[in-house]
Motif scaffolding. Structure first.
Motif, PDB file in Angstrom:
ATOM      1  N   HIS A 179      -5.806  -5.913 -28.111  1.00 58.30           N
ATOM      2  CA  HIS A 179      -4.563  -5.143 -28.299  1.00 58.30           C
ATOM      3  C   HIS A 179      -3.460  -5.963 -28.939  1.00 58.30           C
ATOM      4  O   HIS A 179      -2.474  -5.409 -29.406  1.00 58.30           O
ATOM      5  CB  HIS A 179      -4.092  -4.599 -26.946  1.00 58.30           C
ATOM      6  N   LEU A 197       3.840   0.672 -29.585  1.00 62.01           N
ATOM      7  CA  LEU A 197       3.713   2.107 -29.341  1.00 62.01           C
ATOM      8  C   LEU A 197       5.061   2.798 -29.256  1.00 62.01           C
ATOM      9  O   LEU A 197       5.166   3.996 -29.532  1.00 62.01           O
ATOM     10  CB  LEU A 197       2.927   2.347 -28.045  1.00 62.01           C
ATOM     11  N   GLU A 252       6.031   6.560 -30.389  1.00 61.01           N
ATOM     12  CA  GLU A 252       6.505   7.555 -29.413  1.00 61.01           C
ATOM     13  C   GLU A 252       7.829   8.170 -29.873  1.00 61.01           C
ATOM     14  O   GLU A 252       8.038   9.382 -29.759  1.00 61.01           O
ATOM     15  CB  GLU A 252       6.677   6.890 -28.038  1.00 61.01           C
ATOM     16  N   ASP A 274       3.946  -8.366 -33.026  1.00 57.20           N
ATOM     17  CA  ASP A 274       3.509  -7.330 -32.082  1.00 57.20           C
ATOM     18  C   ASP A 274       2.181  -6.762 -32.574  1.00 57.20           C
ATOM     19  O   ASP A 274       2.051  -6.439 -33.761  1.00 57.20           O
ATOM     20  CB  ASP A 274       4.566  -6.214 -32.025  1.00 57.20           C
ATOM     21  N   MET A 311       0.703  -3.845 -32.073  1.00 54.99           N
ATOM     22  CA  MET A 311       0.945  -2.531 -32.674  1.00 54.99           C
ATOM     23  C   MET A 311       2.413  -2.163 -32.514  1.00 54.99           C
ATOM     24  O   MET A 311       3.184  -2.163 -33.438  1.00 54.99           O
ATOM     25  CB  MET A 311       0.037  -1.483 -32.008  1.00 54.99           C
ATOM     26  N   VAL A 325      11.729   3.247 -16.644  1.00 56.36           N
ATOM     27  CA  VAL A 325      12.242   4.617 -16.523  1.00 56.36           C
ATOM     28  C   VAL A 325      11.070   5.598 -16.595  1.00 56.36           C
ATOM     29  O   VAL A 325       9.991   5.256 -17.098  1.00 56.36           O
ATOM     30  CB  VAL A 325      13.279   4.940 -17.633  1.00 56.36           C
ATOM     31  N   ARG A 346       9.215  -3.889 -23.242  1.00 55.61           N
ATOM     32  CA  ARG A 346       8.984  -4.785 -22.121  1.00 55.61           C
ATOM     33  C   ARG A 346       9.845  -6.007 -22.397  1.00 55.61           C
ATOM     34  O   ARG A 346       9.986  -6.415 -23.556  1.00 55.61           O
ATOM     35  CB  ARG A 346       7.516  -5.217 -22.088  1.00 55.61           C
TER      36      ARG A 346
HETATM   37  P1  ADQ Z   1       3.163  -3.767 -25.044  1.00 63.28           P
HETATM   38  O1  ADQ Z   1       3.501  -5.161 -25.452  1.00 63.28           O
HETATM   39  O2  ADQ Z   1       3.467  -3.414 -23.652  1.00 63.28           O
HETATM   40  O3  ADQ Z   1       1.643  -3.405 -25.372  1.00 63.28           O
HETATM   41  P2  ADQ Z   1       4.089  -1.329 -26.567  1.00 63.28           P
HETATM   42  O4  ADQ Z   1       3.003  -1.014 -27.511  1.00 63.28           O
HETATM   43  O5  ADQ Z   1       5.443  -1.077 -27.157  1.00 63.28           O
HETATM   44  O6  ADQ Z   1       4.067  -2.841 -26.074  1.00 63.28           O
HETATM   45  O7  ADQ Z   1       3.918  -0.441 -25.282  1.00 63.28           O
HETATM   46  C1  ADQ Z   1       4.895  -0.378 -24.280  1.00 63.28           C
HETATM   47  C2  ADQ Z   1       4.701   0.895 -23.452  1.00 63.28           C
HETATM   48  O8  ADQ Z   1       5.561   0.837 -22.311  1.00 63.28           O
HETATM   49  C3  ADQ Z   1       5.074   2.146 -24.238  1.00 63.28           C
HETATM   50  O9  ADQ Z   1       4.130   3.152 -23.987  1.00 63.28           O
HETATM   51  C4  ADQ Z   1       6.447   2.540 -23.677  1.00 63.28           C
HETATM   52  O10 ADQ Z   1       6.688   3.917 -23.608  1.00 63.28           O
HETATM   53  C5  ADQ Z   1       6.420   1.986 -22.285  1.00 63.28           C
HETATM   54  N1  ADQ Z   1       7.784   1.556 -21.910  1.00 63.28           N
HETATM   55  C6  ADQ Z   1       8.558   0.706 -22.597  1.00 63.28           C
HETATM   56  N2  ADQ Z   1       9.756   0.535 -21.964  1.00 63.28           N
HETATM   57  C7  ADQ Z   1       9.705   1.309 -20.860  1.00 63.28           C
HETATM   58  C8  ADQ Z   1      10.616   1.551 -19.766  1.00 63.28           C
HETATM   59  N3  ADQ Z   1      11.816   0.938 -19.667  1.00 63.28           N
HETATM   60  N4  ADQ Z   1      10.206   2.387 -18.801  1.00 63.28           N
HETATM   61  C9  ADQ Z   1       8.997   2.980 -18.857  1.00 63.28           C
HETATM   62  N5  ADQ Z   1       8.112   2.783 -19.841  1.00 63.28           N
HETATM   63  C10 ADQ Z   1       8.448   1.962 -20.822  1.00 63.28           C
HETATM   64  C11 ADQ Z   1       0.485  -4.125 -25.870  1.00 63.28           C
HETATM   65  C12 ADQ Z   1       0.682  -4.834 -27.208  1.00 63.28           C
HETATM   66  C13 ADQ Z   1       1.203  -3.852 -28.234  1.00 63.28           C
HETATM   67  C14 ADQ Z   1       0.244  -2.664 -28.351  1.00 63.28           C
HETATM   68  C15 ADQ Z   1      -0.097  -2.088 -26.990  1.00 63.28           C
HETATM   69  C16 ADQ Z   1      -1.211  -1.054 -27.074  1.00 63.28           C
HETATM   70  O11 ADQ Z   1       1.589  -5.927 -27.067  1.00 63.28           O
HETATM   71  O12 ADQ Z   1       1.358  -4.487 -29.503  1.00 63.28           O
HETATM   72  O13 ADQ Z   1       0.872  -1.651 -29.125  1.00 63.28           O
HETATM   73  O14 ADQ Z   1      -0.525  -3.102 -26.095  1.00 63.28           O
HETATM   74  O15 ADQ Z   1      -2.322  -1.546 -27.753  1.00 63.28           O
END
Ligand code: ADQ
Length: 478
Positions: free
Chosen positions: A173, A389, A393, A385, A387, A363, A286
């Motif tokens: 990932h 997400l 979204e 990064d 990807m 949240v 995150r």
């Molecule tokens: P992450 O580094 O966690 O994922 P991301 O792809 O942006 O990064 O996913 C974060 C997820 O957490 C999203 O679904 C988002 O909606 C949710 N989220 C973020 N902030 C939030 C909050 N305050 N409260 C609740 N939910 C929240 C890892 C890799 C990425 C890759 C993904 C999937 O680092 O590059 O895109 O895996 O493969």
């Protein structure tokens, strides 16, 4: 569970998903403790696509040591759940240490210095062996196994040694770094050989696949060609397929949620509570040093201070989910961000009107989508990064084609989101210019871009990601 020959077609065959974390988490409430569905991440990505086929999920609960209260449930809406228990030492050395202190920074282009400690690698190997043994015990003959992410890179070869009958897929990932950086890792051979135990190794981008193949050439002396690399084994050699499978989101569900009256009303309320500014900028991440949160805060505050953005017209909301709080580097990044927010608000805010609204909390999905609906501009500025997400979204939630995404060129998502306002996050001046450009863009121009972005996010959705990966993996079956 008995091991039986499986003669059903691939799409009906039992699938075993192996990931560091289970789709459930343990919440200790001081009393009995409870298990609840884990929010976000891989779970929400895979769940809709897995709903149609029998599946088992093997992983760690995220809680080290004993739990009180009810035992781990063995079923989640028809998905079979199998836990790998880890003790506190394993959690510290394998997860906080090797996975998040060594591999995570190394694979994100060394944006902070990785720490290589030998006992941590030993724990990583031991925990990977636990996972492999559990899969070997449970998998039906000829079964399909899908292993996920950087915490489990040794599992494919360990599993192949135990169960050569299985079809094994692996998906990373996060980015796979250029060989010059990967070569720093003292255990680089072990990790490459570990991954090459799979039949298919998938990456988010073509660059990741390319970097991996280059590493097999330089470090293992193999001779990769096209989308394959041949690996010597007892029977002569085995061909491992390598490719890019960009992960998507469940775009329909984000879009539907965005159109719900309660979510719309909440979005209005968020805007009103934030002072009714013309333009609301949003960051959602995150709390991780790879996400470039500091970069966007600096660019935004400088743009305000220099009058590039009009302080009476714009405001910003940054939401950061607490993350990996036991790892040193994550405590530092939290301190750095909070110091920066305090400074910016001290210099540029007014009573009742901070320049930056900052939340350090997770949240709900509804609240997150309301924020997406409320925000005029999403700022996604990672230094690196896999990807991202969040960018996808946000696009899915913009059902009326309004809004804009400022997107780092160092995300995997940029490959599908070319119509975003693409920035180099290391270039603060360039980022400031882009913020001004977005603030002054004509609505028709933004709508044109958003329509293209939406088409891409809906086409390359999570269902397609799962189907493409599994069809490639299982398509090679006899
Ligand atoms: P992450 O580094 O966690 O994922 P991301 O792809 O942006 O990064 O996913 C974060 C997820 O957490 C999203 O679904 C988002 O909606 C949710 N989220 C973020 N902030 C939030 C909050 N305050 N409260 C609740 N939910 C929240 C890892 C890799 C990425 C890759 C993904 C999937 O680092 O590059 O895109 O895996 O493969």
């Amino acid at each position: 569970m008995a091991i039986t020959q499986d003669s059903t077609p691939p799409e009906d065959r039992h699938l075993i998903v192996v990931a560091n974390r289970l789709p459930l988490e343990y919440v200790s409430d001081g009393g009995g403790g409870t298990w609840r569905r884990a929010p976000g991440g891989l779970v929400s990505a895979l769940e809709p696509a897995l709903a149609g086929r029998p599946a088992t999920w093997i992983g760690w609960s995220g809680h080290a040591g004993d739990t009180t209260g009810p035992a781990l449930p063995n079923d989640l809406d028809g998905l079979r759940i199998v836990g790998i228990p880890l003790n506190p030492d394993q959690a510290e050395l394998f997860y906080e240490g090797f996975a998040n202190g060594a591999l995570w920074p190394l694979y994100h282009d060394v944006v902070v210095t990785p720490a290589f400690h030998r006992p941590e690698f030993v724990a990583y190997r031991d925990v990977n062996a636990l996972f492999a043994a559990k899969v070997a015990e449970l998998a039906p003959v000829g079964g399909t196994i899908w292993i996920h992410d950087y915490q489990l890179q040794l599992v494919p070869s360990m599993l192949r040694d135990l169960r050569p009958d299985l079809t094994i897929g692996f998906f990373l990932h996060i980015p796979f770094p250029p060989v010059e950086l990967f070569a720093q890792l003292p255990w680089r051979r072990q990790l490459l050989e570990g991954l090459l135990g799979a039949d298919l190794v998938g990456f988010q981008t073509k660059l990741g696949a390319h970097n991996f193949l280059a590493a097999t050439r330089r470090i293992l002396g193999l001779d990769p060609g096209g989308d394959r690399v041949d690996v010597p084994d007892e029977e002569g050699r085995r061909s491992v397929r390598v490719g890019a499978f960009p992960i998507g989101i469940d775009a329909e569900s984000f879009s539907r949620l965005a159109d719900e009256p309660a979510v719309r009303a909440r979005a209005e309320q968020i805007r009103a509570e934030m002072g009714g500014f013309r333009l609301l900028f949003l960051g959602v991440d995150r709390l991780d040093y790879t996400k470039g949160i500091d970069v966007r805060l600096r660019a935004f505050s400088e743009a305000l201070a220099e009058g590039i953005l009009d302080a009476s017209e714009v405001t910003m909301l940054q939401v950061a989910i607490p993350s990996r709080e036991n790892v040193d580097q994550y405590q530092h990044i939290r301190d750095d961000i909070e110091l920066l927010v305090g400074r910016i608000n001290g210099d540029l805010g007014r009573v009742g009107d901070p320049a930056i609204h900052y939340l350090h909390q997770s949240v709900s999905r509804e609240e997150l989508v309301a924020m997406y609906v409320a925000a005029d501009v999403l700022l996604v500025t990672p230094l690196k990064d896999g990807m991202n997400l969040v960018a996808k979204e946000y696009v899915a939630a913009r059902t009326d084609d309004t809004g804009a995404v400022v997107l780092s060129e160092f995300t995997g998502a940029v490959e599908q989101l070319r119509e975003a306002f693409v920035v180099n996050p290391y270039d603060i001046e360039g980022l400031k210019r882009t913020l001004a450009m977005v603030a002054g863009a004509a609505p028709e121009e933004l709508a044109r871009r958003m329509q293209v972005l939406r088409a891409n996010v809906f086409e390359d959705d999570v269902d397609r990601w799962v189907r493409t990966f599994l069809a490639t993996l299982e398509g090679s079956l006899p």
